[in-house]
Motif scaffolding. Structure first.
Motif, PDB file in Angstrom:
ATOM      1  N   ALA A  35      -0.233   3.895   4.687  1.00  0.00           N
ATOM      2  CA  ALA A  35       0.229   4.665   3.547  1.00  0.00           C
ATOM      3  C   ALA A  35      -0.234   6.185   3.536  1.00  0.00           C
ATOM      4  CB  ALA A  35      -0.355   3.991   2.379  1.00  0.00           C
ATOM      5  N   GLU A  36      -1.478   6.512   3.927  1.00  0.00           N
ATOM      6  CA  GLU A  36      -1.913   7.551   3.852  1.00  0.00           C
ATOM      7  C   GLU A  36      -1.673   8.397   4.961  1.00  0.00           C
ATOM      8  OE1 GLU A  36      -4.181  10.927   2.501  1.00  0.00           O
ATOM      9  OE2 GLU A  36      -4.071   8.762   1.727  1.00  0.00           O
ATOM     10  N   ASP A  46      -3.702   0.859   3.597  1.00  0.00           N
ATOM     11  CA  ASP A  46      -4.091   2.141   3.026  1.00  0.00           C
ATOM     12  C   ASP A  46      -4.084   3.143   4.105  1.00  0.00           C
ATOM     13  OD1 ASP A  46      -4.428   0.977   0.630  1.00  0.00           O
ATOM     14  OD2 ASP A  46      -6.475   0.927   0.745  1.00  0.00           O
ATOM     15  N   SER A  97       0.747  -1.265  -0.248  1.00  0.00           N
ATOM     16  CA  SER A  97       0.107  -0.144   0.018  1.00  0.00           C
ATOM     17  C   SER A  97       0.955   1.309  -0.168  1.00  0.00           C
ATOM     18  CB  SER A  97      -0.757   0.138   1.233  1.00  0.00           C
ATOM     19  OG  SER A  97      -1.806  -1.073   1.081  1.00  0.00           O
ATOM     20  N   SER A 100       2.100   9.474   3.901  1.00  0.00           N
ATOM     21  CA  SER A 100       2.331  10.694   3.205  1.00  0.00           C
ATOM     22  C   SER A 100       2.095  11.976   3.970  1.00  0.00           C
ATOM     23  CB  SER A 100       1.083  10.347   2.172  1.00  0.00           C
ATOM     24  OG  SER A 100       0.805  11.509   1.270  1.00  0.00           O
ATOM     25  N   GLU A 156       2.167   1.837  -3.747  1.00  0.00           N
ATOM     26  CA  GLU A 156       1.085   2.232  -4.251  1.00  0.00           C
ATOM     27  C   GLU A 156       0.749   3.590  -4.052  1.00  0.00           C
ATOM     28  OE1 GLU A 156      -2.030  -0.163  -3.552  1.00  0.00           O
ATOM     29  OE2 GLU A 156      -1.193  -2.071  -4.649  1.00  0.00           O
ATOM     30  N   LYS A 157       1.050   4.175  -2.871  1.00  0.00           N
ATOM     31  CA  LYS A 157       0.495   5.558  -2.272  1.00  0.00           C
ATOM     32  C   LYS A 157       1.962   6.464  -2.727  1.00  0.00           C
ATOM     33  CE  LYS A 157      -1.574   8.899  -0.411  1.00  0.00           C
ATOM     34  NZ  LYS A 157      -2.901   9.470  -1.211  1.00  0.00           N
TER      35      LYS A 157
END
Length: 276
Positions: A221-222, A218, A22, A225, A25-26
């Motif tokens: 990952a968020e 996810d 994840s 970020s 991907e991010k």
């Protein structure tokens, strides 16, 4: 490796690859190094002191590879080692580096998934015994009631490739019945082990309609970020050539690659390291 400054991702074995997938991907532009401590896995039933020792050894190895930031993509390590590493181990020699876990990012948002304010947490024995999720979720959602269930047979089931076979249904149903018996109003189940997403389809199949199953990839990952956006002093040091290196402490790299590719959802080619 010395010319790059990658993000380090650590797990006791291969489960953390679901989170790593994840993250990539991010945030695909960054360089990454993944380390699985497969020779000493699983961590779930080990003592606090042993898990701290093993995790800190692996974090230091990742620092030596040039990583300014390490993600503990392992709930057990995050629960039992992260606080000591952050508040004690790093102060003397690694003040310019950072280590983050998966529990706090999850705790910051999990309450938003529940309408009944009743959440179930499924994890390893070590994660459940640490009560880290009870403590962290309460900080952000004091009105949410958290119920925990250890699922010690799920990781060996997954690592032996039995997770998608009929025999797995019995063990999935067993632990789900135990968590739902604690509170019939649970409407959100958190898979608080990075192995468990491979069982997600079976878990959902055996749940009553309306119960959400939440995985961490996810979410982490968020959160990463956002962290990099806020902490430019760390972000600006991370190199960006899109490279990914995989290492394992198991001398059977072919076996690691076979299983890791399943978790990472693409081909993995690893190298052995003794951590020395």
């Amino acid at each position: 490796m010395q010319s790059t400054m990658p993000i380090g991702v650590f797990d006791s074995g291969i489960g953390g690859l679901t989170v790593f997938r994840s993250i990539v991907e991010k945030l695909p532009a960054y360089d990454y190094v993944y380390l699985g401590d497969n020779s000493r896995a699983p961590y779930g039933n080990r003592s606090f002191n042993t898990i701290h020792q093993y995790t800190w050894e692996c974090v230091q190895w990742l620092f030596k590879q040039g990583c300014p930031l390490v993600i503990l993509a392992c709930n057990t390590a995050s629960a039992k080692a992260l606080r000591t590493i952050q508040q004690k181990d790093m102060i003397a020699n690694y003040a310019d580096k950072r280590v983050l876990g998966v529990i706090r990012p999850t705790a910051e948002v999990i309450g938003n998934y529940s309408q009944t304010k009743q959440i179930g947490v499924l994890g390893t024995t070590g994660t459940v015994q640490s009560e880290s999720y009870l403590i962290e979720i309460n900080k952000f959602f004091p009105d949410v009631k958290v119920h925990q269930q250890a699922c010690p047979l799920w990781v060996p089931l997954i690592e032996n490739g039995e997770y998608n076979k009929p025999g797995a249904d019995y063990y999935v149903q067993m632990y789900l019945a135990q968590i739902l018996a604690q509170a019939p109003d649970i409407d959100t189940l958190l898979l608080a082990c990075t192995h468990y997403p491979l069982l997600q389809d079976k878990i959902q199949q055996h749940l009553p309609t309306g119960i959400k199953v939440v995985t961490q990839g996810d979410i982490v990952a968020e959160s990463l970020s956002g962290y990099l956006t806020r902490h430019t002093e760390i972000e600006q040091n991370i190199t960006r050539t899109g490279t990914r290196h995989f290492y394992t402490t198991s001398d059977d790299t072919q076996d690691f690659d076979k299983h890791a590719s399943m978790f990472f959802a693409s081909e993995v080619k690893s190298e052995y390291t003794s951590l020395r």
